[in-house]
Scaffold this active site. Structure first.
Site, PDB file in Angstrom:
ATOM      1  CB  THR A  36      -0.908  -0.022   1.257  1.00  0.00           C
ATOM      2  OG1 THR A  36      -1.780  -1.152   1.148  1.00  0.00           O
ATOM      3  CG2 THR A  36      -1.700   1.252   1.422  1.00  0.00           C
ATOM      4  CG  ASN A  82      -6.366  -7.249  -5.633  1.00  0.00           C
ATOM      5  OD1 ASN A  82      -6.249  -6.573  -6.650  1.00  0.00           O
ATOM      6  ND2 ASN A  82      -7.131  -6.885  -4.636  1.00  0.00           N
ATOM      7  CD  GLN A 110      -2.543 -11.050  -4.886  1.00  0.00           C
ATOM      8  OE1 GLN A 110      -2.306 -12.256  -4.921  1.00  0.00           O
ATOM      9  NE2 GLN A 110      -2.962 -10.448  -3.781  1.00  0.00           N
ATOM     10  CB  SER A 165       3.510  -7.155  -0.836  1.00  0.00           C
ATOM     11  OG  SER A 165       3.106  -7.195   0.512  1.00  0.00           O
ATOM     12  CG  HIS A 167       1.483  -9.818   3.550  1.00  0.00           C
ATOM     13  ND1 HIS A 167       0.180 -10.234   3.513  1.00  0.00           N
ATOM     14  CD2 HIS A 167       1.473  -8.534   3.117  1.00  0.00           C
ATOM     15  CE1 HIS A 167      -0.579  -9.242   3.088  1.00  0.00           C
ATOM     16  NE2 HIS A 167       0.181  -8.198   2.831  1.00  0.00           N
ATOM     17  CB  THR A 180      14.861   2.654  12.673  1.00  0.00           C
ATOM     18  OG1 THR A 180      15.238   3.842  13.360  1.00  0.00           O
ATOM     19  CG2 THR A 180      15.849   1.539  12.982  1.00  0.00           C
ATOM     20  CB  CYS A 183      -8.108  -4.162   1.436  1.00  0.00           C
ATOM     21  SG  CYS A 183      -6.576  -4.832   0.833  1.00  0.00           S
TER      22      CYS A 183
HETATM   23  N1  PLP Z   1      -1.683  -4.568  -4.303  1.00  0.00           N
HETATM   24  C1  PLP Z   1      -2.261  -5.759  -4.488  1.00  0.00           C
HETATM   25  C2  PLP Z   1      -2.489  -6.254  -5.868  1.00  0.00           C
HETATM   26  C3  PLP Z   1      -2.656  -6.528  -3.384  1.00  0.00           C
HETATM   27  O1  PLP Z   1      -3.233  -7.712  -3.579  1.00  0.00           O
HETATM   28  C4  PLP Z   1      -2.439  -6.026  -2.087  1.00  0.00           C
HETATM   29  C5  PLP Z   1      -2.898  -6.775  -0.899  1.00  0.00           C
HETATM   30  O2  PLP Z   1      -3.921  -7.430  -0.918  1.00  0.00           O
HETATM   31  C6  PLP Z   1      -1.815  -4.781  -1.954  1.00  0.00           C
HETATM   32  C7  PLP Z   1      -1.454  -4.076  -3.075  1.00  0.00           C
HETATM   33  C8  PLP Z   1      -1.538  -4.192  -0.610  1.00  0.00           C
HETATM   34  O3  PLP Z   1      -0.553  -4.954   0.030  1.00  0.00           O
HETATM   35  P1  PLP Z   1      -0.110  -4.714   1.533  1.00  0.00           P
HETATM   36  O4  PLP Z   1      -0.974  -5.610   2.332  1.00  0.00           O
HETATM   37  O5  PLP Z   1       1.333  -5.128   1.589  1.00  0.00           O
HETATM   38  O6  PLP Z   1      -0.311  -3.282   1.822  1.00  0.00           O
END
Ligand code: PLP
Length: 392
Positions: free
Chosen positions: A79, A155, A193, A213, A215, A251, A339
Site C-alpha cells: 500500500t 488480486n 500478486q 510485498s 506477505h 529505522t 482489504c
Molecule cells: N496490491 C495488491 C495487488 C494486493 O493484492 C495487495 C494486498 O492485498 C496490496 C497491493 C496491498 O498490500 P499490503 O498488504 O502489503 O499493503
C-alpha cells in the site's frame, strides 16, 4: 473435535490475502531480533552487523530483479509502495495519469487524492474477461500525461494484464515525445500478486517502478518494496532521517528485509514447479465445482490468469453466507480482496467486468498456494458440494 484437531483439519485457500512465512524465511530472520539487533544507522559494530545484513538483502533482491541495488526501496507495505510511486512522482501543475478500473484500493485512493489537488486521471476499463487492452491505454495518452499505472495481475480475479506490451508501446511513445520536446511518461505496475508466478524483471517488463510485498510471497507482513528506476523523479512521502536513499525515512526493518530477500530467493526456487502443480490443482477444483452445478461461473479469463486463482459466481447464493458456511466446516476462502472483505460492498473489480451488484455479491475468491495439497483440494470439493446442498 478439540480445537487442536479442528485447527489441523482446516484448509486455507486464501493465499491471495496473505501467505504463511516459509520456515527458511523465519530461520533467516531470527538472529536479527536478538543477537544482531543493531540499528543499521549506528556506527558501532552492532550497527555494522545490521547494515551489512540490510545491504546483502538489498543486493539479493536487486539480483532477483536484475537491477541496481540502489533502485530497491524498502517500505512497510505494498500500500505504501503504491502511494509512493503515485503520490511521490514529482508533478508540474495539473498533470494527467492513466490507470485502470481494476487496480488495488491503494492505487485508486492515491489517485483520488491527486484528483482533489487538480490532477486529471483516466481510468481505462477492462473487457468482460477482465483484460485491459494496450490500444485503450494508447488512446488515453495526452500531452500532459506523466504516469501510467497498471496492475500486473489483479488480486480478485487473478487476470494477468499485458504489462510488457504496454511497456513496449510506451518506449515508442516516449521516443516520439522526446523528439517533440514532451516529458517522459513513467510506467508503474503493482506486481504484488504476480510475483510468485510471473517474470517480473523491470527491464523485461519495461517499467520504471513496480511494487512487491513480503506477505504475499511467504515472507513477513509489514515489509514491502518499490523498484524505482534510476532518474525517476520521486519525492518521499515520509520525512525524517533520510533512510532508503532519502525516499523513506525511519529505522530500517533489518529482520524483515532479510526475510523478504530470502522469500524472493525461494520464489526463484519454487516458481516453475509451483506454477505447474498449482495450475493442475486449481483446474481440478474448478472442474469439480463447475460440474456440481450449472449455475456456477468463472469470473474473468481462464487463459490469462494466475495459476492459483479462481473467482466463482454461485448464482442464487450470497457470498457472505457461503463464506460462513465453508468456514464453519474448516474451509477458508474470501469474498473478494482482503482489504474490502469487511466492507460488504459489491466488488468494483467484478462490476468492471459487467457483473451486477447482485452477481458480484454471489462471487467468492479461492486462491491456492505453495502448501496446498491434493488431499486438501479433495476435501475442499466435498465441503463445497455439501455446503451447496445444505444451503439450497
Ligand atoms: N496490491 C495488491 C495487488 C494486493 O493484492 C495487495 C494486498 O492485498 C496490496 C497491493 C496491498 O498490500 P499490503 O498488504 O502489503 O499493503
Amino acid at each position: 473435535m478439540n480445537s487442536q484437531e479442528s485447527k489441523k483439519s482446516r484448509i486455507y485457500l486464501d493465499y491471495a490475502a496473505t501467505t504463511p512465512v516459509d520456515s527458511e524465511v523465519l530461520k533467516a530472520m531470527i538472529p536479527y531480533f536478538s543477537d544482531k539487533f543493531g540499528n543499521a544507522s549506528s556506527v558501532h559494530s552492532y550497527g555494522q552487523e545490521a547494515i551489512v545484513a540490510l545491504d546483502k538483502a538489498r543486493q539479493i533482491i536487486a539480483d532477483f530483479f536484475a537491477c541496481d541495488w540502489r533502485e530497491i526501496i524498502f517500505t512497510g507495505s505494498a500500500t505504501e509502495s503504491n502511494n509512493l510511486a503515485i503520490r511521490g512522482l514529482i508533478k508540474e501543475t495539473s498533470v494527467h495519469i492513466i490507470t485502470t478500473t481494476i487496480e488495488h484500493e491503494s492505487v485508486h485512493e492515491s489517485l483520488r487524492q491527486l484528483e482533489k489537488s487538480g490532477h486529471k486521471v483516466t481510468r481505462v476499463k477492462c473487457d468482460k474477461e477482465g483484460l485491459v487492452s494496450v490500444s485503450s491505454i494508447e488512446k488515453a495518452v495526452k500531452d500532459n500525461t506523466i504516469l501510467i499505472s497498471v496492475i500486473y495481475a489483479n488480486n480478485e480475479i487473478g487476470v494477468i494484464q499485458p504489462v510488457k506490451e504496454i511497456g513496449k508501446l510506451l518506449e515508442k511513445i516516449n521516443k516520439r515525445r522526446r523528439e517533440n520536446g514532451l516529458n517522459k511518461i513513467y510506467f508503474h505496475t503493482d506486481a504484488v500478486q504476480a510475483l510468485n508466478y510471473l517474470e517480473a524483471r523491470p527491464d523485461w517488463l519495461k517499467v520504471d517502478m513496480f511494487t512487491f510485498s513480503g506477505h504475499k510471497i511467504y515472507g513477513p507482513k509489514g515489509i514491502s518494496g518499490l523498484y524505482v528506476r534510476k532518474n525517476t523523479p520521486l519525492n518521499p512521502l515520509i520525512l525524517g532521517g533520510g533512510q532508503e536513499f532519502g525516499l523513506r525515512s525511519g529505522t530500517e526493518n533489518v529482520a524483515s528485509s532479510v526475510g523478504l530477500a530470502k522469500a524472493l530467493e525461494l520464489v526463484t526456487k519454487h516458481r516453475k514447479k509451483d506454477s505447474v502443480r498449482i495450475t493442475k490443482l486449481r483446474d481440478k477444483l474448478l472442474d469439480a465445482i463447475i460440474k456440481t452445478n450449472i449455475n456456477i461461473k468463472l469470473n474473468g479469463s481462464l487463459k490469462y490468469r494466475l495459476p492459483n486463482n479462481l473467482n466463482l459466481r454461485f448464482a442464487g447464493y450470497d457470498n457472505e453466507t457461503l463464506l460462513v458456511a465453508f468456514d464453519q466446516v474448516g474451509l477458508a476462502v474470501s469474498a473478494g480482496s482482503a482489504c474490502s472483505a469487511r466492507a460488504a460492498k459489491a466488488s468494483y473489480v467484478l462490476s468492471s467486468l459487467g457483473l451486477s451488484d447482485k452477481e458480484a455479491k454471489e462471487s467468492i475468491r479461492i486462491t491456492l498456494g505453495r502448501y496446498t495439497t491434493d488431499a486438501e483440494i479433495n476435501s475442499a470439493i466435498n465441503i463445497i458440494k455439501q455446503s451447496l446442498k445444505q444451503l439450497s
